[in-house]
Motif scaffolding. Structure first.
Motif, PDB file in Angstrom:
ATOM      1  N   MET A   1       0.845  -1.176   0.000  1.00 55.73           N
ATOM      2  CA  MET A   1       0.000   0.000   0.000  1.00 55.73           C
ATOM      3  C   MET A   1       0.881   1.226   0.000  1.00 55.73           C
ATOM      4  O   MET A   1       1.771   1.349   0.829  1.00 55.73           O
ATOM      5  N   SER A   2       0.665   2.123  -0.915  1.00 55.18           N
ATOM      6  CA  SER A   2       1.456   3.329  -0.978  1.00 55.18           C
ATOM      7  C   SER A   2       0.776   4.488  -0.271  1.00 55.18           C
ATOM      8  O   SER A   2       1.224   5.614  -0.358  1.00 55.18           O
ATOM      9  N   VAL A   3      -0.333   4.202   0.402  1.00 51.33           N
ATOM     10  CA  VAL A   3      -1.059   5.243   1.122  1.00 51.33           C
ATOM     11  C   VAL A   3      -0.929   4.979   2.600  1.00 51.33           C
ATOM     12  O   VAL A   3      -0.800   3.846   3.042  1.00 51.33           O
ATOM     13  N   TYR A   4      -0.945   6.030   3.386  1.00 51.07           N
ATOM     14  CA  TYR A   4      -0.861   5.899   4.831  1.00 51.07           C
ATOM     15  C   TYR A   4      -2.249   5.988   5.416  1.00 51.07           C
ATOM     16  O   TYR A   4      -3.021   6.888   5.099  1.00 51.07           O
ATOM     17  N   VAL A   5      -2.603   5.047   6.264  1.00 53.76           N
ATOM     18  CA  VAL A   5      -3.929   5.004   6.850  1.00 53.76           C
ATOM     19  C   VAL A   5      -3.938   5.853   8.108  1.00 53.76           C
ATOM     20  O   VAL A   5      -3.294   5.520   9.090  1.00 53.76           O
ATOM     21  N   CYS A   6      -4.632   6.947   8.073  1.00 51.79           N
ATOM     22  CA  CYS A   6      -4.750   7.817   9.242  1.00 51.79           C
ATOM     23  C   CYS A   6      -5.802   7.258  10.176  1.00 51.79           C
ATOM     24  O   CYS A   6      -6.779   6.659   9.759  1.00 51.79           O
TER      25      CYS A   6
ATOM     26  N   LEU B   1      -5.936  -9.745  14.871  1.00 49.93           N
ATOM     27  CA  LEU B   1      -5.464  -8.437  14.412  1.00 49.93           C
ATOM     28  C   LEU B   1      -5.638  -7.356  15.458  1.00 49.93           C
ATOM     29  O   LEU B   1      -4.968  -6.314  15.403  1.00 49.93           O
ATOM     30  N   ILE B   2      -6.557  -7.554  16.396  1.00 52.21           N
ATOM     31  CA  ILE B   2      -6.896  -6.526  17.376  1.00 52.21           C
ATOM     32  C   ILE B   2      -6.843  -7.136  18.762  1.00 52.21           C
ATOM     33  O   ILE B   2      -7.213  -8.288  18.969  1.00 52.21           O
TER      34      ILE B   2
ATOM     35  N   ILE C   1       0.299  -6.532  16.144  1.00 52.70           N
ATOM     36  CA  ILE C   1       0.051  -5.515  15.120  1.00 52.70           C
ATOM     37  C   ILE C   1      -0.453  -4.256  15.805  1.00 52.70           C
ATOM     38  O   ILE C   1      -1.618  -4.168  16.189  1.00 52.70           O
ATOM     39  N   SER C   2       0.408  -3.297  15.985  1.00 55.97           N
ATOM     40  CA  SER C   2       0.020  -2.044  16.624  1.00 55.97           C
ATOM     41  C   SER C   2      -0.271  -0.945  15.613  1.00 55.97           C
ATOM     42  O   SER C   2      -0.926   0.045  15.939  1.00 55.97           O
ATOM     43  N   SER C   3       0.200  -1.117  14.397  1.00 54.78           N
ATOM     44  CA  SER C   3      -0.002  -0.112  13.362  1.00 54.78           C
ATOM     45  C   SER C   3      -1.346  -0.311  12.680  1.00 54.78           C
ATOM     46  O   SER C   3      -1.681  -1.423  12.242  1.00 54.78           O
ATOM     47  N   GLU C   4      -2.108   0.756  12.581  1.00 51.47           N
ATOM     48  CA  GLU C   4      -3.399   0.674  11.887  1.00 51.47           C
ATOM     49  C   GLU C   4      -3.194   0.395  10.406  1.00 51.47           C
ATOM     50  O   GLU C   4      -4.040  -0.244   9.761  1.00 51.47           O
ATOM     51  N   LEU C   5      -2.097   0.865   9.853  1.00 47.33           N
ATOM     52  CA  LEU C   5      -1.782   0.572   8.460  1.00 47.33           C
ATOM     53  C   LEU C   5      -1.683  -0.929   8.231  1.00 47.33           C
ATOM     54  O   LEU C   5      -2.270  -1.481   7.298  1.00 47.33           O
TER      55      LEU C   5
ATOM     56  N   LEU D   1     -12.267  -3.656  15.219  1.00 49.02           N
ATOM     57  CA  LEU D   1     -12.163  -4.192  13.862  1.00 49.02           C
ATOM     58  C   LEU D   1     -13.286  -3.675  12.969  1.00 49.02           C
ATOM     59  O   LEU D   1     -13.059  -3.266  11.827  1.00 49.02           O
ATOM     60  N   ILE D   2     -14.511  -3.721  13.479  1.00 48.36           N
ATOM     61  CA  ILE D   2     -15.649  -3.243  12.691  1.00 48.36           C
ATOM     62  C   ILE D   2     -15.501  -1.756  12.392  1.00 48.36           C
ATOM     63  O   ILE D   2     -15.843  -1.292  11.298  1.00 48.36           O
ATOM     64  N   GLN D   3     -14.975  -1.015  13.354  1.00 46.71           N
ATOM     65  CA  GLN D   3     -14.756   0.412  13.131  1.00 46.71           C
ATOM     66  C   GLN D   3     -13.780   0.634  11.980  1.00 46.71           C
ATOM     67  O   GLN D   3     -14.003   1.493  11.117  1.00 46.71           O
ATOM     68  N   LEU D   4     -12.705  -0.147  11.947  1.00 49.79           N
ATOM     69  CA  LEU D   4     -11.750  -0.044  10.847  1.00 49.79           C
ATOM     70  C   LEU D   4     -12.392  -0.426   9.519  1.00 49.79           C
ATOM     71  O   LEU D   4     -12.158   0.220   8.488  1.00 49.79           O
ATOM     72  N   MET D   5     -13.201  -1.471   9.536  1.00 46.88           N
ATOM     73  CA  MET D   5     -13.818  -1.941   8.297  1.00 46.88           C
ATOM     74  C   MET D   5     -14.826  -0.934   7.766  1.00 46.88           C
ATOM     75  O   MET D   5     -14.966  -0.767   6.551  1.00 46.88           O
TER      76      MET D   5
END
Length: 478
Positions: free
Chosen positions: A81-86, A248-249, A255-259, A340-344
Motif C-alpha cells: 500500500m502506498s497510502v498511509y492510513v490515518c 489483528l486486534i 500488530i500495533s499499526s493501523e496501516l 475491527l468493525i470500526q476499521l472496516m
C-alpha cells in the motif's frame, strides 16, 4: 506449475517453511501427501472441499523446486500500500485501482490463492500467530430463512432473480432500515420486543414468499437483521478466517499499526467466499450510512461498532457460567471486535481493491498458463492452431462489440482517454450501461483503467453490458 513463477522471495520462503513442517507432520502420521497446496495454509476445520479449484492439480512437492529457482531472481519489499492510513480519516482509493468486481471468477480465484500465501507471509513477518479453533457442532435448522447458509439462500433466490449476489431477505432488511430508519434515534441499539421478533421470525420461516413486509417496523428490521447474522450456520467472516480476524486486534496482538491492520483486512476480505464477501460489503455500506446520520440517530461510529461486534464475533457459550477471568477475556474480545468493525467501516472502500502486486502475479500466472495451453494444443495431432495477429499503430486499440451494430472499431488512445469515452461510441439513447473489458490478455476480464494499455498493449478489447443489479429496493415486493 505456472503459479510458482509468481512467488516472491518472502512468499517462497513461507511456502518452504510450511511445506517442511507439513511433510514432517505427515511422516509422523504416516499419511499420504495431499496434492492441494491450500492444505498447507489451512486452519483447523478447513476441509479440502473449501480449497480453490484452480490449484487442485498442483503438486505440493514441486513447489520447493520451482520456488527456489525464483528466490534468487526476484525480491520485493513487503509493502503493498502506498497510502498511509490515518486513524481518523478513512482512505478513499484513487480512481483507476482494480476492485473485485473488475475481475473474472477465474482471476478472482487465483487472486484469493495468492492472497492466502501473502497473508501468511505478512502475518509471520509481523510475528502474529493465529489461534486454531474447531468448528462447533450446531443443530440443523428447520427454517427457510434463519439458520440457513448464504449459499443455500442464494441458490433459491437465483431461481427468481438470476445473478443476485446478496440474499433477498437480507436486502429487504437493509431496504426497510434505509428508507425510514436512518434518522431514528438509537437505530440498531434500541431492542425490539422479544415476543414480536419470535413471531416475525416464525412467520418469515414458514411463509417467506407471502410474508407481509409492510407490518415490519424499523426496530423490528434491525432486530431481525442482527438475528439473521448471528444465526448463520457459517459466520459472515467464516470459521476458517475468524481466528485471523481476532488476532489483528487486542492487547495480545503484535500488530500495533493501523496501516498493517488494514493491510491484513484487505487480504482477508479477498479470501472470503463470494456470498460472504458481497453480504459483508452490503452490511458495511449500510453501517456507513447509519454513521453519516449520527446527528439525528445518535449513533456514532463507535456506537455502531459496539452494537454490531457481538453479532459478527459471537461465540457459543451453551449457557455455561464463566469465571471472572473468562468474562474479562470475553469483554476484551468484544472491544477488539468493535475496533475491527470500526476499521472496516472507515476503510471499506479500500478493502475491495486488489493490490497491484497481486494483479502482477495473476498476470504472470495467466500468461504462463496461456502459453502452456498453446503449446499443448500445438502438440496434439491433427489440430491446427491459428493465431491471428493484427498490426495496429502505436496507441491504437481494436474494440469489438458483437452485440452492437458497430461490430468493431479502431480507437486512438490519448492521454486523457477513459473507458467512458470508448463505451460512449457504442451506446445508444436507451441502451443499458456498457463496460469495456480487456480479453485475451494476461488478465481474462479486466475493466479498462489508466495504464492498462501500456501494461498489455497486444490484447483484444470487447464491449459488454455492464453489471446491473437484478434486485433493487423497488423490485422487492412488500
Amino acid at each position: 506449475m505456472a503459479v510458482i513463477s509468481t512467488l516472491t522471495h518472502q512468499q517462497a520462503a513461507i511456502v518452504r517453511t510450511r511445506l517442511d513442517t507439513y511433510n514432517e507432520t505427515l511422516r509422523k502420521r504416516n499419511r499420504q501427501p495431499l496434492r492441494d497446496v491450500r492444505e498447507i495454509f489451512a486452519e483447523v476445520g478447513m476441509h479440502r472441499s473449501n480449497a480453490s479449484p484452480a490449484v487442485n492439480s498442483v503438486n505440493v512437492k514441486n513447489i520447493i523446486i520451482f520456488s527456489l529457482l525464483c528466490i534468487c531472481a526476484r525480491t520485493r519489499v513487503h509493502i503493498f500500500m502506498s497510502v498511509y492510513v490515518c486513524a481518523c480519516v478513512p482512505v478513499i482509493p484513487p480512481k483507476g485501482l482494480t476492485v473485485v468486481d473488475d475481475l473474472s471468477p477465474r482471476d478472482l480465484t487465483r487472486v484469493g490463492f495468492i492472497s492466502h500465501i501473502e497473508l501468511s507471509t505478512f502475518l509471520l513477518a509481523l510475528g502474529v500467530q493465529t489461534k486454531r479453533s474447531r468448528r462447533p457442532r450446531t443443530k440443523a435448522q428447520e427454517g427457510t430463512v434463519f439458520g440457513v447458509t448464504l449459499k443455500s439462500l442464494l441458490e433459491n433466490d437465483r431461481k427468481k432473480f438470476p445473478g443476485v449476489k446478496i440474499p433477498v431477505v437480507f436486502q429487504k432488511f437493509l431496504s426497510i432500515l434505509e428508507q425510514s430508519g436512518l434518522q431514528m434515534e438509537g437505530i440498531l441499539r434500541v431492542p425490539a420486543s422479544v415476543a414480536r421478533l419470535k413471531y416475525l421470525r416464525r412467520e418469515l420461516d414458514r411463509h417467506p414468499e407471502v410474508f407481509d413486509w409492510s407490518a415490519v417496523r424499523q426496530v423490528d428490521a434491525a432486530g431481525l437483521l442482527k438475528l439473521f447474522i448471528r444465526e448463520l450456520p457459517t459466520p459472515l467472516l467464516t470459521y476458517t478466517h475468524l481466528p485471523t480476524f481476532r488476532s489483528l486486534i487486542g492487547e495480545n496482538t503484535c500488530i500495533s499499526s493501523e496501516l498493517h491492520q488494514v493491510q491484513a483486512l484487505q487480504l482477508l476480505t479477498l479470501l472470503l467466499p463470494e456470498a460472504h464477501r458481497e453480504t459483508l460489503r452490503a452490511l458495511l455500506v449500510f453501517l456507513r450510512k447509519v454513521v453519516s446520520h449520527q446527528d439525528q440517530n445518535r449513533m456514532s461510529l463507535w456506537n455502531v461498532s459496539m452494537v454490531m461486534a457481538p453479532n459478527l464475533f459471537s461465540q457459543c457459550n451453551h449457557g455455561k457460567r464463566h469465571s471472572l477471568a473468562k468474562q474479562r477475556e470475553e469483554m476484551e474480545e468484544a472491544m477488539g471486535g468493535a475496533q475491527l468493525i470500526q476499521l472496516m467501516i472507515q476503510h471499506q472502500d479500500l478493502l475491495w481493491t486488489i493490490p497491484n502486486f497481486l494483479l502482477a502475479q495473476v498476470r504472470q500466472l495467466n500468461q504462463a498458463s496461456n502459453q502452456k495451453q498453446l503449446i499443448l494444443m500445438k502438440m496434439r495431432p491433427n489440430v491446427h492452431v491459428f493465431v491471428q495477429i493484427t498490426k495496429l499503430c502505436e496507441g491504437v486499440i481494436q474494440v469489438h462489440a458483437p452485440q452492437h451494430t458497430k461490430v468493431s472499431m479502431a480507437i486512438q488512445l490519448e492521454e486523457k482517454t477513459t473507458a467512458k469515452d470508448v463505451t460512449a461510441r457504442f451506446e445508444g439513447q436507451n441502451s443499458p450501461p456498457q463496460h469495456l473489458y480487456e480479453v485475451g490478455g494476461n488478465i481474462c476480464e479486466y475493466c479498462l483503467l489508466l495504464g492498462v494499455y501500456k501494461v498489455n498493449p497486444c490484447c483484444d478489447w470487447v464491449i459488454k453490458p455492464g453489471p446491473v443489479s437484478p434486485l433493487t429496493a423497488g423490485d422487492l415486493k412488500s
